[in-house]
Design a protein around this motif. Structure first.
Motif, PDB file in Angstrom:
ATOM      1  N   ASP A 128       0.823  -1.217   0.000  1.00 53.04           N
ATOM      2  CA  ASP A 128       0.000   0.000   0.000  1.00 53.04           C
ATOM      3  C   ASP A 128       0.855   1.264   0.000  1.00 53.04           C
ATOM      4  OD1 ASP A 128       0.992  -0.145   2.578  1.00 53.04           O
ATOM      5  OD2 ASP A 128      -0.911   0.346   3.550  1.00 53.04           O
ATOM      6  N   GLU A 129       2.093   1.142  -0.487  1.00 60.69           N
ATOM      7  CA  GLU A 129       2.998   2.292  -0.590  1.00 60.69           C
ATOM      8  C   GLU A 129       3.325   2.448  -2.071  1.00 60.69           C
ATOM      9  OE1 GLU A 129       6.125   1.334   2.194  1.00 60.69           O
ATOM     10  OE2 GLU A 129       4.682   1.076   3.815  1.00 60.69           O
TER      11      GLU A 129
ATOM     12  N   GLY B 161      -3.065  -4.098  -2.838  1.00 60.48           N
ATOM     13  CA  GLY B 161      -2.910  -2.746  -2.297  1.00 60.48           C
ATOM     14  C   GLY B 161      -2.919  -2.716  -0.782  1.00 60.48           C
ATOM     15  N   THR B 162      -2.344  -3.744  -0.183  1.00 64.96           N
ATOM     16  CA  THR B 162      -2.322  -3.836   1.282  1.00 64.96           C
ATOM     17  C   THR B 162      -0.883  -3.935   1.783  1.00 64.96           C
ATOM     18  OG1 THR B 162      -2.613  -6.230   1.063  1.00 64.96           O
ATOM     19  CG2 THR B 162      -4.579  -4.919   1.522  1.00 64.96           C
ATOM     20  N   ARG B 163      -0.685  -3.556   3.039  1.00 67.83           N
ATOM     21  CA  ARG B 163       0.661  -3.583   3.616  1.00 67.83           C
ATOM     22  C   ARG B 163       1.221  -5.012   3.645  1.00 67.83           C
ATOM     23  NH1 ARG B 163       3.851  -0.353   6.629  1.00 67.83           N
ATOM     24  NH2 ARG B 163       5.081  -1.197   8.320  1.00 67.83           N
TER      25      ARG B 163
ATOM     26  N   GLY C 288       2.198   4.458   3.572  1.00 66.46           N
ATOM     27  CA  GLY C 288       1.121   3.480   3.468  1.00 66.46           C
ATOM     28  C   GLY C 288      -0.235   4.105   3.753  1.00 66.46           C
ATOM     29  N   ARG C 289      -1.236   3.257   3.878  1.00 68.09           N
ATOM     30  CA  ARG C 289      -2.611   3.719   4.056  1.00 68.09           C
ATOM     31  C   ARG C 289      -2.798   4.447   5.385  1.00 68.09           C
ATOM     32  NH1 ARG C 289      -7.751   1.309   5.155  1.00 68.09           N
ATOM     33  NH2 ARG C 289      -6.704  -0.292   6.388  1.00 68.09           N
TER      34      ARG C 289
ATOM     35  N   GLY D 269      -2.046   6.037   1.459  1.00 68.68           N
ATOM     36  CA  GLY D 269      -2.583   5.081   0.499  1.00 68.68           C
ATOM     37  C   GLY D 269      -2.868   5.733  -0.841  1.00 68.68           C
TER      38      GLY D 269
END
Ligand SMILES: [Zn+2]
Length: 341
Positions: A64-65, A102-104, A151-152, A219
């Motif tokens: 997510d970065e 799209g997640t860490r 990140g988000r 995000g």
């Protein structure tokens, strides 16, 4: 026999010793409910032009970065063999399942790649990726640039980051790149948030010079900050002799050197609720200054909890997600030690 000393199960058609530009994949074997035999493809570009420094560029360590992923997707497309001296290995989306979602962390095994080193060739997908990086890629290179953002959950002042290590020579060579990176903050971290399981630690074990970034976050893609980081990376690649010509359009900007402890300089929430921030990126804060107020939706009659800074410093990241749990960091600060120029 320790698992980490076993050969990687990741395979690739890439040849790291061949001159030219190769666009191919790392293949991570997986077996799922949908298919017994499959692999996760991780795109990799290798550009080699004779002798010179061997350099690894990584994006998507956390999925997510996004700014670093775009910078390296562009370099994968645009850099030619003539642009390079030595070898550039470019992986824009290292933890491919996390990048795709799209997640860490990876949705396959819930693992954070940057807490998974030295990995395990017999482990889950994320552990196999970490093991391949530490056992196959890091021994081939002298430099790693690992492009992160907030990140988000977080937003950073654009920063180039070097972590203290046991090897003073490696540390000195990493620090020597920060003025050229020329981002608004040059962050020197004491210790490592991930301990032995981080990419930082893996690079130190293999004697590799490593500089990472924290570009922006939320995000989202912060265009101006992304462009700053891309220019900085091009300047640094030129400084270490990896690019055959100046490709950066901009000179380095002024930078503030900020030192922070990996974990102690964070301000943590001491309750669970909605966090109302009372400070901004770049603020100079003092001990006991209000950092924010935490509101309790299940108890409207209760006064909000006041969360305060404990140390003097400059705010370098902030939490941007409103819903906050007990123990989550809401601000990170550090001490300005010098400015350049
Ligand atoms: Zn990250």
């Amino acid at each position: 026999m320790q698992h980490t000393s076993m050969p990687s199960r990741v395979w690739t058609e890439a040849c790291f010793d061949r001159d030219g530009k190769q666009a191919t994949y790392l293949s991570v074997p997986v077996s799922t409910n949908e298919t017994g035999y499959a692999y996760l493809p991780i795109p990799i570009t290798i550009i080699k032009n004779g002798d010179g420094p061997n350099v690894l560029l990584i994006g998507g360590n956390h999925g997510d970065e996004f700014e670093g992923q775009i910078i390296l997707l562009k370099m994968s497309r645009c850099l030619t063999v003539a642009d390079v001296t030595g070898t550039l290995i470019i992986i824009p989306g290292l933890n491919a399942p996390a990048v795709e979602s799209g997640t860490r962390v990876s949705p396959l095994d819930n693992a954070n790649l940057n807490r998974t080193f030295p990995g395990d060739p017999r482990g889950s997908a994320t552990r196999m990726i970490a093991h391949y990086v530490e056992s196959e890629l890091l021994p081939r290179v002298k430099y790693v640039f690992d492009l992160h953002s907030g990140g988000r959950a977080m937003e950073y002042i654009p920063s180039a980051v070097v972590c203290d290590g046991d090897d003073p020579d490696l540390h000195r060579r990493s620090l020597a790149l920060l003025n050229t990176f020329g981002l608004p903050v040059s962050l020197i971290v004491e210790g490592s948030t991930g301990g032995d399981s981080s990419m930082v630690a893996a690079c130190q074990r293999k004697g590799v010079v490593r500089v990472s970034t924290e570009i922006a976050g939320r995000g989202a893609v912060a265009k101006a900050q992304m462009d700053q980081a891309e220019q900085g990376l091009l300047r640094v690649l030129r400084q270490i002799g990896s690019l055959s010509r100046d490709m950066a359009a901009e000179p380095p900007g002024p930078t503030r050197y900020i030192r922070r402890h990996a974990l102690k300089d964070f301000v943590y929430s001491t309750g669970t609720g909605i966090f109302e921030p009372h400070a901004e990126l770049g603020d100079t804060v003092s001990p006991d200054q209000l950092a924010g107020r935490l509101h309790f939706t299940d108890d409207p009659w209760r006064e909000p909890l006041e969360i305060r800074f404990k140390k003097p410093g400059t705010v370098i990241f902030k939490r941007v997600l409103a819903r906050t749990h007990f123990g989550e960091s809401v601000f990170g600060t550090g001490d300005v030690v010098k400015t350049h120029p």
